[in-house]
Design a protein around this motif. Structure first.
Motif, PDB file in Angstrom:
ATOM      1  N   SER A  27       9.729  17.359   2.969  1.00  0.00           N
ATOM      2  CA  SER A  27       9.204  15.935   2.538  1.00  0.00           C
ATOM      3  C   SER A  27       8.200  15.654   2.785  1.00  0.00           C
ATOM      4  CB  SER A  27      10.583  15.170   2.880  1.00  0.00           C
ATOM      5  OG  SER A  27      10.851  15.011   4.484  1.00  0.00           O
ATOM      6  N   ILE A  28       7.737  15.804   3.902  1.00  0.00           N
ATOM      7  CA  ILE A  28       6.306  14.934   4.275  1.00  0.00           C
ATOM      8  C   ILE A  28       5.157  16.050   4.518  1.00  0.00           C
ATOM      9  CG2 ILE A  28       7.578  13.177   5.717  1.00  0.00           C
ATOM     10  CD1 ILE A  28       6.903  14.836   8.162  1.00  0.00           C
ATOM     11  N   TRP A  29       5.480  17.102   3.769  1.00  0.00           N
ATOM     12  CA  TRP A  29       4.428  18.223   3.883  1.00  0.00           C
ATOM     13  C   TRP A  29       3.838  18.261   2.542  1.00  0.00           C
ATOM     14  CZ3 TRP A  29       2.922  22.049   7.847  1.00  0.00           C
ATOM     15  CH2 TRP A  29       3.657  21.834   9.140  1.00  0.00           C
ATOM     16  N   ARG A  30       2.547  18.744   2.220  1.00  0.00           N
ATOM     17  CA  ARG A  30       1.901  19.033   0.938  1.00  0.00           C
ATOM     18  C   ARG A  30       2.097  20.532   0.548  1.00  0.00           C
ATOM     19  NH1 ARG A  30      -4.044  17.654   0.164  1.00  0.00           N
ATOM     20  NH2 ARG A  30      -4.304  19.882   1.132  1.00  0.00           N
ATOM     21  N   ILE A  31       2.721  20.925  -0.116  1.00  0.00           N
ATOM     22  CA  ILE A  31       2.848  22.271  -0.169  1.00  0.00           C
ATOM     23  C   ILE A  31       1.852  22.811  -1.364  1.00  0.00           C
ATOM     24  CG2 ILE A  31       4.120  24.140  -1.399  1.00  0.00           C
ATOM     25  CD1 ILE A  31       6.776  22.752  -0.464  1.00  0.00           C
ATOM     26  N   ASN A  32       0.959  23.879  -0.752  1.00  0.00           N
ATOM     27  CA  ASN A  32      -0.361  24.399  -1.500  1.00  0.00           C
ATOM     28  C   ASN A  32       0.173  25.566  -2.341  1.00  0.00           C
ATOM     29  OD1 ASN A  32      -1.946  22.360  -0.073  1.00  0.00           O
ATOM     30  ND2 ASN A  32      -1.771  23.623   1.591  1.00  0.00           N
ATOM     31  N   ALA A  33       0.517  26.657  -1.677  1.00  0.00           N
ATOM     32  CA  ALA A  33       0.848  27.812  -2.654  1.00  0.00           C
ATOM     33  C   ALA A  33       2.372  28.112  -2.171  1.00  0.00           C
ATOM     34  CB  ALA A  33      -0.183  28.712  -1.955  1.00  0.00           C
ATOM     35  N   MET A  34       2.798  28.773  -3.199  1.00  0.00           N
ATOM     36  CA  MET A  34       4.105  29.273  -3.049  1.00  0.00           C
ATOM     37  C   MET A  34       4.120  30.864  -3.715  1.00  0.00           C
ATOM     38  SD  MET A  34       6.465  26.121  -4.171  1.00  0.00           S
ATOM     39  CE  MET A  34       7.848  26.572  -2.919  1.00  0.00           C
ATOM     40  N   GLY A  35       4.858  31.742  -3.128  1.00  0.00           N
ATOM     41  CA  GLY A  35       4.523  33.097  -3.671  1.00  0.00           C
ATOM     42  C   GLY A  35       5.797  33.934  -3.141  1.00  0.00           C
ATOM     43  N   TRP A  36       5.802  35.156  -3.684  1.00  0.00           N
ATOM     44  CA  TRP A  36       6.937  36.248  -3.102  1.00  0.00           C
ATOM     45  C   TRP A  36       6.134  37.661  -2.759  1.00  0.00           C
ATOM     46  CZ3 TRP A  36      12.028  35.110  -2.880  1.00  0.00           C
ATOM     47  CH2 TRP A  36      12.580  33.935  -3.528  1.00  0.00           C
ATOM     48  N   TYR A  37       6.494  37.864  -1.704  1.00  0.00           N
ATOM     49  CA  TYR A  37       6.157  39.424  -1.194  1.00  0.00           C
ATOM     50  C   TYR A  37       7.344  40.228  -1.082  1.00  0.00           C
ATOM     51  CZ  TYR A  37       1.462  37.028   0.340  1.00  0.00           C
ATOM     52  OH  TYR A  37       0.473  36.658   0.491  1.00  0.00           O
ATOM     53  N   ALA A  49       3.637  38.167  -6.173  1.00  0.00           N
ATOM     54  CA  ALA A  49       3.116  37.123  -7.168  1.00  0.00           C
ATOM     55  C   ALA A  49       3.245  35.833  -6.424  1.00  0.00           C
ATOM     56  CB  ALA A  49       3.951  36.715  -8.376  1.00  0.00           C
ATOM     57  N   SER A  50       1.869  34.868  -6.806  1.00  0.00           N
ATOM     58  CA  SER A  50       1.952  33.608  -6.117  1.00  0.00           C
ATOM     59  C   SER A  50       1.478  32.533  -7.214  1.00  0.00           C
ATOM     60  CB  SER A  50       0.860  33.738  -5.077  1.00  0.00           C
ATOM     61  OG  SER A  50      -0.419  34.017  -5.396  1.00  0.00           O
ATOM     62  N   VAL A  51       1.594  31.439  -6.778  1.00  0.00           N
ATOM     63  CA  VAL A  51       1.100  30.386  -7.578  1.00  0.00           C
ATOM     64  C   VAL A  51       0.850  28.997  -6.943  1.00  0.00           C
ATOM     65  CG1 VAL A  51       3.916  29.516  -7.801  1.00  0.00           C
ATOM     66  CG2 VAL A  51       2.096  28.622  -9.479  1.00  0.00           C
ATOM     67  N   TYR A  93      12.811  41.011  -0.598  1.00  0.00           N
ATOM     68  CA  TYR A  93      11.661  39.990  -1.193  1.00  0.00           C
ATOM     69  C   TYR A  93      11.763  38.863  -0.331  1.00  0.00           C
ATOM     70  CZ  TYR A  93      11.014  42.794  -5.321  1.00  0.00           C
ATOM     71  OH  TYR A  93      10.532  43.877  -6.188  1.00  0.00           O
ATOM     72  N   TYR A  94      10.436  38.335   0.158  1.00  0.00           N
ATOM     73  CA  TYR A  94      10.413  37.152   0.885  1.00  0.00           C
ATOM     74  C   TYR A  94       9.475  36.153   0.268  1.00  0.00           C
ATOM     75  CZ  TYR A  94      11.395  40.453   4.662  1.00  0.00           C
ATOM     76  OH  TYR A  94      11.991  41.425   5.641  1.00  0.00           O
ATOM     77  N   CYS A  95      10.231  34.946   0.232  1.00  0.00           N
ATOM     78  CA  CYS A  95       9.489  33.562   0.010  1.00  0.00           C
ATOM     79  C   CYS A  95       8.381  33.373   1.048  1.00  0.00           C
ATOM     80  CB  CYS A  95      10.473  32.528  -0.345  1.00  0.00           C
ATOM     81  SG  CYS A  95       9.608  30.962  -0.819  1.00  0.00           S
ATOM     82  N   ASN A  96       7.104  32.858   0.464  1.00  0.00           N
ATOM     83  CA  ASN A  96       6.046  32.599   1.253  1.00  0.00           C
ATOM     84  C   ASN A  96       5.472  31.074   0.910  1.00  0.00           C
ATOM     85  OD1 ASN A  96       2.799  32.303   1.484  1.00  0.00           O
ATOM     86  ND2 ASN A  96       3.599  33.320   3.470  1.00  0.00           N
ATOM     87  N   VAL A  97       5.289  30.200   1.895  1.00  0.00           N
ATOM     88  CA  VAL A  97       4.836  28.897   1.635  1.00  0.00           C
ATOM     89  C   VAL A  97       3.696  28.643   2.079  1.00  0.00           C
ATOM     90  CG1 VAL A  97       5.232  26.557   1.532  1.00  0.00           C
ATOM     91  CG2 VAL A  97       6.924  28.061   0.412  1.00  0.00           C
ATOM     92  N   GLU A  98       2.595  28.275   1.708  1.00  0.00           N
ATOM     93  CA  GLU A  98       1.499  27.562   2.508  1.00  0.00           C
ATOM     94  C   GLU A  98       1.553  25.983   2.302  1.00  0.00           C
ATOM     95  OE1 GLU A  98      -2.179  29.357   1.444  1.00  0.00           O
ATOM     96  OE2 GLU A  98      -1.805  31.279   1.975  1.00  0.00           O
ATOM     97  N   ALA A  99       1.509  25.300   3.492  1.00  0.00           N
ATOM     98  CA  ALA A  99       1.861  23.919   3.268  1.00  0.00           C
ATOM     99  C   ALA A  99       0.711  23.508   4.484  1.00  0.00           C
ATOM    100  CB  ALA A  99       3.122  23.561   3.651  1.00  0.00           C
TER     101      ALA A  99
END
Length: 123
Positions: A27-37, A49-51, A93-99
């Motif tokens: 809620s208080i973070w800014r998510i930059n990229a999200m993806g799957w490994y 894939a990433s977005v 499959y792993y979800c990955n988030v850069e925030a």
């Protein structure tokens, strides 16, 4: 902190489809990229894939034309639609988030991983 909850893995026959979801509580973070490994035993984890926040997507060559990544920014959720699945897509499959946010009092960009979800494609 960012918490990730994955869902949607399972067993499917070759040629079938699955949809993975990953919801990020940030809620208080800014998510930059999200993806799957994905990762198979004895191999390194590889990008599927990433977005990024602007919507630009990136795919591994092995899944182009079969998988589609999408993102719902309002829900902080990323999806991976997997069609025409092949036995070689079998992996965890792993979800990955850069925030970006504060962690331990330090402001910066941090990376988070989901717990992993098994995808098994039968021949």
């Amino acid at each position: 902190q960012v918490q990730l909850v994955e869902s949607g893995g399972g067993l499917v026959q070759a040629g079938g489809s699955l949809r993975l979801s990953c919801a990020a509580s940030a809620s208080i973070w800014r998510i930059n990229a999200m993806g799957w490994y994905r990762q198979t035993p004895g191999k390194q984890r590889e990008l599927v894939a990433s977005v990024i926040s602007g919507g630009t997507t990136n795919y591994a060559e092995t899944v182009k034309g079969r998988f589609t990544i999408s993102r719902d920014n309002a829900k902080n959720t990323v999806y991976l639609q997997m069609n025409s699945l092949k036995p070689e897509d079998t992996a965890v499959y792993y979800c990955n988030v850069e925030a970006t946010g504060y962690k331990g009092g330090l402001y910066g960009m941090y990376e988070y991983w989901g717990q992993g979800t098994q995808v098994t494609v039968g021949s």
